[in-house]
Design an enzyme around this catalytic site. Structure first.
Site, PDB file in Angstrom:
ATOM      1  CD1 TRP A   1      -2.664   1.758   0.377  1.00 33.44           C
ATOM      2  CD2 TRP A   1      -1.136   2.437   2.304  1.00 33.44           C
ATOM      3  NE1 TRP A   1      -2.922   3.160   0.802  1.00 33.44           N
ATOM      4  CE2 TRP A   1      -2.187   3.499   1.918  1.00 33.44           C
ATOM      5  CE3 TRP A   1      -0.274   2.712   3.169  1.00 33.44           C
ATOM      6  CZ2 TRP A   1      -1.990   4.840   2.541  1.00 33.44           C
ATOM      7  CZ3 TRP A   1      -0.256   3.916   3.769  1.00 33.44           C
ATOM      8  CH2 TRP A   1      -1.029   4.976   3.431  1.00 33.44           C
TER       9      TRP A   1
ATOM     10  CD  GLU B   1      -4.455  -1.589   2.571  1.00 34.31           C
ATOM     11  OE1 GLU B   1      -3.006  -1.764   2.731  1.00 34.31           O
ATOM     12  OE2 GLU B   1      -5.126  -1.137   3.324  1.00 34.31           O
TER      13      GLU B   1
ATOM     14  CE  LYS C   1      -6.464   5.983   2.873  1.00 35.24           C
ATOM     15  NZ  LYS C   1      -5.455   5.979   4.211  1.00 35.24           N
TER      16      LYS C   1
ATOM     17  CG  ASP D   1      -8.396  -0.944   4.952  1.00 37.86           C
ATOM     18  OD1 ASP D   1      -9.371  -0.370   5.561  1.00 37.86           O
ATOM     19  OD2 ASP D   1      -7.202  -0.867   5.712  1.00 37.86           O
TER      20      ASP D   1
ATOM     21  CG  HIS E   1      -8.618   1.918   2.413  1.00 35.61           C
ATOM     22  ND1 HIS E   1      -7.401   1.472   1.852  1.00 35.61           N
ATOM     23  CD2 HIS E   1      -8.454   2.415   3.565  1.00 35.61           C
ATOM     24  CE1 HIS E   1      -6.597   1.637   2.997  1.00 35.61           C
ATOM     25  NE2 HIS E   1      -7.248   2.212   3.958  1.00 35.61           N
TER      26      HIS E   1
ATOM     27  CG  HIS F   1      -5.551  -4.370   5.733  1.00 33.93           C
ATOM     28  ND1 HIS F   1      -4.885  -3.337   5.391  1.00 33.93           N
ATOM     29  CD2 HIS F   1      -4.938  -5.457   5.823  1.00 33.93           C
ATOM     30  CE1 HIS F   1      -3.676  -3.678   5.384  1.00 33.93           C
ATOM     31  NE2 HIS F   1      -3.636  -5.049   5.690  1.00 33.93           N
TER      32      HIS F   1
ATOM     33  CG  ASP G   1      -8.752   4.832   6.066  1.00 35.02           C
ATOM     34  OD1 ASP G   1      -9.419   3.705   6.563  1.00 35.02           O
ATOM     35  OD2 ASP G   1      -7.632   5.239   5.780  1.00 35.02           O
TER      36      ASP G   1
ATOM     37  CG  ASP H   1      -7.290   2.796   9.922  1.00 35.24           C
ATOM     38  OD1 ASP H   1      -7.600   1.990   9.484  1.00 35.24           O
ATOM     39  OD2 ASP H   1      -7.020   4.059   9.408  1.00 35.24           O
TER      40      ASP H   1
ATOM     41  CG  ASP I   1      -4.920  -1.456   8.722  1.00 37.97           C
ATOM     42  OD1 ASP I   1      -4.327  -0.880   9.642  1.00 37.97           O
ATOM     43  OD2 ASP I   1      -4.889  -0.902   7.604  1.00 37.97           O
TER      44      ASP I   1
HETATM   45  C1  RNT Z   1      -3.572   2.753   4.938  1.00 41.28           C
HETATM   46  C2  RNT Z   1      -3.824   1.385   4.690  1.00 41.28           C
HETATM   47  C3  RNT Z   1      -2.529   0.333   5.266  1.00 41.28           C
HETATM   48  C4  RNT Z   1      -2.041   0.658   6.784  1.00 41.28           C
HETATM   49  C5  RNT Z   1      -0.950   0.094   7.220  1.00 41.28           C
HETATM   50  C6  RNT Z   1      -0.280   0.391   8.285  1.00 41.28           C
HETATM   51  O1  RNT Z   1      -4.690   3.406   4.766  1.00 41.28           O
HETATM   52  O2  RNT Z   1      -4.832   0.835   5.288  1.00 41.28           O
HETATM   53  O3  RNT Z   1      -2.888  -0.704   5.284  1.00 41.28           O
HETATM   54  O4  RNT Z   1      -3.011   0.938   7.596  1.00 41.28           O
HETATM   55  O5  RNT Z   1      -0.049  -0.228   6.054  1.00 41.28           O
HETATM   56 ZN    ZN Z   2      -5.294  -1.326   5.350  1.00 40.19          ZN
END
Ligand code: RNT
Ligand code: ZN
Length: 415
Positions: A182, A223, A225, A256, A259, A283, A291, A293, A323
């Protein structure tokens, strides 16, 4: 009633639906979750004490953060002791453990030896991620898609080296290491040229992946986004970009949960993707408005993801990674909550009479479908979960919190 007696009562209830809870628990024990190292220290790592930059940020300053690899491993051991089953650890390149001064374009397997021997000792698998952020070579918001060849070359070298490390992990631990790519590349404001950066990203990735590696040791994922902080108007590696890239290059697609557009869900993508891709990396995260997290909770989307994996028999081809990163709460507790919830959601999905539900749907009996799925929400899955925890030798119910609190008082607050 004790935990076992409750389980026996629950087992009978599920048996009425034709669900064999003993069999389900055997299946659950096979599920591996890749727990992400970066919840332990707010994605700091040990390469430098630089600021976190590149489309991600962590808020909060709960005391007791690990600042050395030894502390981080102690915290991880505590977290794993609260989670039933045998799992994996997901490392990032900046978590190297060495006294040598090396930059990201110089890292080698030997800089991760200590993680490997620890993983062996703990019976854990390892996954990996090159780190394309928080570094001075992250220039004007770009890494692999940079217009500057020097910048691209630095990150291409880093990507190549990350593959060698992932291969080494897989070889040493006897289980495939998923290496996830990513990078935050993008523009804050509207670009004139959306095409050329994407072409550069494609070419850089092709160069990184030009050498074939043994797929029994390592597989790569890419990955996407929608946007990141500082790349709000245009992110190079979008979902369409990586769908195309991953499918044509035989890479896993990483989805993810944070994302995508706020009402777009990854659960609804799994069935389509699985028809065309060899495998998937998840993720599991929780976006709150964006986003963000947040720690994974037992919300609708988590349960929907779990149902898709179980109902469509996708557990075998899906790598489940987590994640999230919350620095406002005890970090060990954050791991425990998110990982336990993910497993619990999978268990809940496994406790459905899936064949029967598929049959009534085929017959067009949508009334039974709705009635039954609603009724199932009240079934005693927690009694099955608690029994599973007891059998796996980890705390039952909220008992894990006491352990995490003791650890906070005895260890974290003394740092
Ligand atoms: C970032 C991505 C990625 C990170 C990690 C730390 O938006 O989700 O996966 O969270 O690489
Ligand atoms: Zn991620």
């Amino acid at each position: 009633m004790n935990t076992e007696e409750r389980y026996i009562a629950a087992k009978e209830k599920y048996a009425e639906l034709g669900v064999d809870t003993d069999e389900v628990l055997k299946e659950l024990a096979k599920v591996k979750i890749s727990m992400h190292v970066w919840q332990g220290d707010d994605i700091q790592g040990f390469l430098n004490d630089g600021e976190l930059t590149g489309g991600i940020s962590v808020t909060g300053n709960h005391p007791g953060k690990a600042t050395t690899p030894e502390e981080l491993r102690k915290d991880l051991e505590k977290a794993y002791s609260l989670i039933p089953g045998k799992h994996k650890l997901n490392l990032h390149a900046v978590y190297l453990d060495t006294n040598e001064q090396v930059d990201l374009d110089e890292i080698e397997p030997k800089h991760f030896e200590k993680w490997v021997s620890w993983a062996k000792e703990q019976g854990l698998g390892l996954d990996f991620n090159p780190t394309f952020f928080s570094h001075p070579m992250f220039k004007d918001g770009f890494t692999l898609a940079s217009p500057d060849k020097k910048v691209r070359d630095f990150w291409i070298e880093h990507g190549k080296r990350s593959r060698k490390i992932a291969e080494y992990f897989g070889k040493e631990l006897g289980q495939v290491c998923v290496n996830n790519f990513w990078m935050p590349d993008g523009y804050k404001d509207n670009p004139i040229d959306r095409y050329t950066p994407r072409k550069r990203l494609m070419e850089s990735l092709d160069e990184i992946f030009s050498q074939e590696l043994n797929k029994e040791y390592t597989m790569e994922a890419v990955e996407s986004k929608l946007f990141g902080i500082g790349a709000e108007a245009y992110t190079v590696g979008t979902h369409e970009f990586y769908m195309g890239y991953g499918l044509t290059r035989d890479k896993l697609i990483c989805l993810d949960a944070g994302h995508f557009h706020p009402t777009e869900v990854v659960s609804n993508k799994l069935s389509s993707l699985s028809l065309f891709s060899k495998g998937i990396l998840l993720h599991v995260s929780r976006p709150v408005r964006w986003d963000s997290d947040h720690v994974v909770i037992m919300d609708d989307e988590l349960q929907e993801i779990a149902k898709e994996l179980v109902r469509n028999d996708l557990l075998g081809k899906t790598n489940i990674g987590l994640d999230f990163f919350d620095a406002t709460i005890n970090r060990v507790a954050a791991w425990a909550i998110g990982t336990r919830n993910t497993l619990k959601a999978i268990l809940k999905a496994m406790l459905e009479p899936i064949d029967y539900l598929k049959q009534v749907e085929l017959e067009g009996d949508f009334t039974t479908r709705l009635a039954m799925t609603e009724e199932l929400k009240d079934f005693p899955f927690a009694d099955v979960w608690n029994y599973y925890c007891e059998r796996q030798g980890v705390p039952v119910g909220l008992d894990w919190l006491k352990v995490a609190q003791e650890y906070e008082n005895d260890v974290l607050l003394k740092r």
